[in-house]
Design a protein around this motif. Structure first.
Motif, PDB file in Angstrom:
ATOM      1  N   LEU A   1       0.828  -1.211   0.000  1.00 21.95           N
ATOM      2  CA  LEU A   1       0.000   0.000   0.000  1.00 21.95           C
ATOM      3  C   LEU A   1       0.858   1.255   0.000  1.00 21.95           C
ATOM      4  O   LEU A   1       0.588   2.208  -0.743  1.00 21.95           O
ATOM      5  CB  LEU A   1      -0.933   0.001   1.217  1.00 21.95           C
TER       6      LEU A   1
ATOM      7  N   MET B   1       0.973   4.235  -2.812  1.00 24.31           N
ATOM      8  CA  MET B   1       0.717   5.623  -2.421  1.00 24.31           C
ATOM      9  C   MET B   1       1.895   6.545  -2.707  1.00 24.31           C
ATOM     10  O   MET B   1       1.754   7.755  -2.657  1.00 24.31           O
ATOM     11  CB  MET B   1       0.360   5.692  -0.939  1.00 24.31           C
TER      12      MET B   1
ATOM     13  N   ALA C   1      -6.690   7.747   2.859  1.00 25.26           N
ATOM     14  CA  ALA C   1      -6.139   6.543   3.481  1.00 25.26           C
ATOM     15  C   ALA C   1      -6.517   6.474   4.946  1.00 25.26           C
ATOM     16  O   ALA C   1      -6.660   7.495   5.622  1.00 25.26           O
ATOM     17  CB  ALA C   1      -4.613   6.516   3.337  1.00 25.26           C
TER      18      ALA C   1
ATOM     19  N   ALA D   1     -11.282   9.296   6.399  1.00 26.50           N
ATOM     20  CA  ALA D   1     -10.912   8.829   5.060  1.00 26.50           C
ATOM     21  C   ALA D   1     -12.132   8.770   4.155  1.00 26.50           C
ATOM     22  O   ALA D   1     -12.096   9.202   2.994  1.00 26.50           O
ATOM     23  CB  ALA D   1     -10.253   7.455   5.154  1.00 26.50           C
TER      24      ALA D   1
ATOM     25  N   PHE E   1      -7.061   3.937   0.331  1.00 27.08           N
ATOM     26  CA  PHE E   1      -6.251   2.847   0.865  1.00 27.08           C
ATOM     27  C   PHE E   1      -6.691   2.583   2.302  1.00 27.08           C
ATOM     28  O   PHE E   1      -6.632   3.493   3.145  1.00 27.08           O
ATOM     29  CB  PHE E   1      -4.767   3.223   0.839  1.00 27.08           C
TER      30      PHE E   1
ATOM     31  N   ASP F   1      -6.036   0.028   5.424  1.00 25.81           N
ATOM     32  CA  ASP F   1      -5.145  -1.009   5.942  1.00 25.81           C
ATOM     33  C   ASP F   1      -5.768  -1.629   7.192  1.00 25.81           C
ATOM     34  O   ASP F   1      -5.734  -1.057   8.277  1.00 25.81           O
ATOM     35  CB  ASP F   1      -3.775  -0.406   6.263  1.00 25.81           C
TER      36      ASP F   1
END
Length: 210
Positions: free
Chosen positions: A48, A52, A72, A141, A150, A152
Motif C-alpha cells: 500500500l 501511495m 487513506a 478517510a 487505501f 489497511d
C-alpha cells in the motif's frame, strides 16, 4: 478496456537488508475494490505504501494515476488528540468556513450516527476509546474527496456490531472508486462488492485468494 490505476513492473522494495517485495509485476484496475490478504509481516502494508508513493522501489517501475486524489486509513489511527472528532474528520479539507463547513458538520453528524457514535462530534479525540478512534479515522478517510482510497485493516479492533455498521457505511462511499483494502478476514472480503483478490506471500504479489 481502461488502463489500470496502478502498474508494477518487476518491482523490488527493500527495507533495511530485507527484500519485502521481490520482482513484483501486477496491474490494479481502476474503479475496482482490490482486497489484499496474506500473513502478518508479508508486505501488505508495504504494498500500500508503495502504491501511495510513500516508499519507492530499489528496482523496477511503478505507474500511478496522475492527479488522482488519495485518501487513506492506516493501521494507526493518527488522530490529533487535542482536536474534536469533527475537527479531525475535517483535516483533509484544511481550513473551511461558511456553507462548506456547515455541510461537513452535517455529514460528520450523520456519519457518526451511522457507525454508532451519535452526538460525539464535539468530543475530544483523546477522550475516545480505541474502537471509537478507529471509526473516526475511517470516517475521515471516507468523507474526504478522493479517487483512490487505501484502507489497511480498517475494521481491526472493532466489535461485531461496530464492524458491521462501519462496513455498511463504508460500502456506500466506495462506489466507482479504486479501493485497496487489506484484511485478514475472509468474511470481510466476501462482503465487498465484486472484489479483486490478491495474496502477498514470500515477497510475491499474486492474484487470487489464499
Amino acid at each position: 478496456m481502461s488502463a489500470p490505476a496502478y502498474s508494477l513492473r518487476d518491482v523490488t522494495v527493500r527495507l533495511g537488508e530485507r527484500d519485502v517485495l521481490s520482482h513484483v509485476t501486477a496491474d490494479f484496475a481502476a474503479g475496482r475494490v482490490h482486497v489484499v490478504r496474506g500473513a502478518s509481516g508479508t508486505g501488505k502494508t508495504t504494498l500500500l505504501r508503495l502504491l501511495m508513493g510513500l516508499v519507492e522501489p530499489v528496482s523496477g517501475s511503478v505507474t500511478r494515476p496522475e492527479g488522482a486524489r488519495l485518501a487513506a486509513a492506516f493501521q494507526e489511527d493518527r488522530l490529533l488528540d487535542s482536536l474534536t472528532v469533527s475537527a479531525n474528520v475535517r483535516l483533509p479539507y484544511g481550513r473551511v468556513g461558511g456553507p462548506e463547513r456547515a455541510r461537513l458538520l452535517d455529514e460528520t453528524r450523520r456519519a457518526l450516527a451511522a457507525v454508532g457514535m451519535a452526538g460525539l462530534e464535539s468530543a475530544r479525540a483523546g477522550e475516545l476509546s480505541g474502537g471509537q478512534r478507529r471509526r473516526v479515522s475511517l470516517l475521515r478517510a471516507g468523507l474526504a474527496t478522493y479517487d483512490v482510497v487505501f484502507l489497511d485493516e480498517p475494521l481491526r479492533g472493532l466489535d461485531e456490531g461496530s464492524s458491521r455498521a462501519t462496513m455498511a457505511w463504508l460500502l456506500q462511499r466506495l462506489e466507482a472508486k479504486t479501493v485497496l483494502w487489506v484484511t485478514h478476514s475472509a468474511e470481510e472480503a466476501a462482503a465487498l462488492p465484486s472484489p479483486v483478490l490478491w495474496t502477498v506471500d514470500g515477497g510475491c504479489v499474486r492474484p487470487g485468494s489464499m
